[in-house]
Design an enzyme around this catalytic site. Structure first.
Site, PDB file in Angstrom:
ATOM      1  N   TYR A 103       0.773  -1.337  -0.006  1.00  7.75           N
ATOM      2  CA  TYR A 103       0.079   0.104   0.037  1.00  7.75           C
ATOM      3  C   TYR A 103       0.800   1.076  -0.069  1.00  7.75           C
ATOM      4  O   TYR A 103       0.421   2.410  -0.545  1.00  7.75           O
ATOM      5  CB  TYR A 103      -0.964  -0.022   1.182  1.00  7.75           C
ATOM      6  CG  TYR A 103      -1.850  -1.296   1.500  1.00  7.75           C
ATOM      7  CD1 TYR A 103      -2.916  -1.464   0.626  1.00  7.75           C
ATOM      8  CD2 TYR A 103      -1.574  -2.120   2.442  1.00  7.75           C
ATOM      9  CE1 TYR A 103      -3.560  -2.586   0.656  1.00  7.75           C
ATOM     10  CE2 TYR A 103      -2.240  -3.303   2.562  1.00  7.75           C
ATOM     11  CZ  TYR A 103      -3.237  -3.525   1.521  1.00  7.75           C
ATOM     12  OH  TYR A 103      -3.772  -4.601   1.774  1.00  7.75           O
ATOM     13  N   GLU A 164      -9.335 -11.558   7.800  1.00  8.26           N
ATOM     14  CA  GLU A 164      -8.928 -11.767   6.399  1.00  8.26           C
ATOM     15  C   GLU A 164     -10.106 -11.859   5.169  1.00  8.26           C
ATOM     16  O   GLU A 164     -10.124 -11.544   4.079  1.00  8.26           O
ATOM     17  CB  GLU A 164      -7.914 -12.970   6.230  1.00  8.26           C
ATOM     18  CG  GLU A 164      -6.863 -12.825   6.992  1.00  8.26           C
ATOM     19  CD  GLU A 164      -5.727 -13.617   6.718  1.00  8.26           C
ATOM     20  OE1 GLU A 164      -6.084 -15.169   6.698  1.00  8.26           O
ATOM     21  OE2 GLU A 164      -4.517 -13.389   6.412  1.00  8.26           O
TER      22      GLU A 164
HETATM   23 MN   MN3 Z   1      -2.775  -9.647   3.957  1.00  7.33          MN
HETATM   24 MN   MN3 Z   2      -3.750 -12.687   4.897  1.00  6.75          MN
END
Ligand code: MN3
Ligand code: MN3
Length: 331
Positions: A103, A164
């Protein structure tokens, strides 16, 4: 005295670990092999509101990937049975560090240092984002002590799947939505690689969680399931507020919320439970960003602009994870 063991890959310790090792390796990528500078013109063409939302989305994602790399995976690895399973988790942990850094690769390309510093400051003070991190972290931290119960290990794996497969998607929405309209496409190639990784991470960790869950008594299962739903409700409510905060200025709030519910159901499925959110229609632009097939069977190559290696990769689809059900039956 404690006996130390060496990981022996000659004999697979279960019937899925080699497949997950291979798939993780095939999906390997590095942020610096991408060229987000192709997006500079696109970035300049975005409204200030969209730019602000994009920075917040990525800032939030950075925080979650940092937590997963520095705390989630390391804590979990220590308590999972099987040295090969631990190896797969170690590999995933390393990829989390690449995610967290990637990022910044996008930020560094499009934003000034002052803007970037401001967004990291925002991430470290935003109430809802901090709540997400604190809540998930509290389950990881329960693994810190000497005698950890199986329930605590199970709930840490649940928290990992929630992070996640559920909590990331309020952030993933915007890059996918923009790329679906030809904006910020090169940066989204990075985001799509992260999403592909999170997809197998969620399935693998979910599988580990299910194995533990299946050893519990019916009574304990009910108790833990209730705890899981309470956790999920709390995260969901927070996620709705977070979405309002990030997206209301660009008018995408309700679409993002639909996408969150869609992924909440996926998180539950990874953990072996039925979906519990009503989902009418997820924005097709966002879904297409993920699911478009090509002759290479690479579901991300539609807009792939600069990462040739991906052409060799066969990404997994939901259907591929029907093996989970088969495995459950074998157990
Ligand atoms: Mn990740
Ligand atoms: Mn992950």
């Amino acid at each position: 005295m404690k006996q130390f063991k060496a990981v022996n890959w000659n004999t697979p310790e279960n019937d899925y670990v080699e497949m997950f090792w291979e798939q993780n390796l095939k999906q390997f990528w590095i942020d610096t092999e991408y060229i987000p500078s192709k997006d500079i013109d696109s970035w300049k063409s975005l409204s200030p509101e969209l730019r602000e939302a994009y920075k917040k989305a990525l800032g939030g994602l950075t925080l979650l990937d940092t937590l997963q790399s520095h705390t989630g995976m390391p804590k979990v690895i220590d308590h999972i049975e099987g040295l090969q399973n631990k190896s797969v988790l170690s590999y995933m942990c390393m990829m989390e560090a690449i995610h967290a850094k990637s990022y910044s690769t996008i930020f560094t390309t499009v934003a000034s240092t002052t803007e970037i510093d401001a967004i990291f400051e925002w991430a470290s003070t935003n109430e809802q984002l901090q709540f997400k991190a604190k809540t998930i972290d509290s389950y990881y931290r329960k693994l810190d002590k000497e005698n950890v119960s199986k329930e605590e290990i199970y709930m840490a794996l649940v928290a990992s799947v929630m992070l996640e497969t559920f909590l990331f998607y309020s952030g993933f929405f915007l890059p996918l939505w923009l790329a679906g309209q030809g904006q910020m496409v090169a940066s989204c190639d990075i985001i799509k690689k992260i999403i592909a990784d999170e997809s197998i991470h969620g399935v693998f960790v979910g599988l580990l969680a299910q194995e533990i869950f299946n050893t519990f008594s019916e009574k304990k299962k009910e108790k833990l399931k209730a705890e899981l739903f309470i956790l999920m409700d709390m995260l969901y409510e927070n996620e709705m507020k977070y979405t309002d905060h990030v997206y209301s200025d660009v008018g995408l709030g309700s679409e993002v919320k639909e996408y969150i519910r869609y992924n909440g159901n996926k998180a539950l499925m990874n953990l072996g439970f039925e979906p519990r959110y009503e989902v009418s229609e997820v924005n097709p632009i966002v879904l297409n960003g993920l699911n478009v097939e090509t002759t290479q069977h690479d579901f991300f190559s539609k807009k792939s602009t600069n990462y040739e290696k991906t052409l060799e990769v066969v990404h997994l689809h939901d259907e591929d994870f029907d093996m989970k059900k088969e495995l459950e039956m074998e157990i």
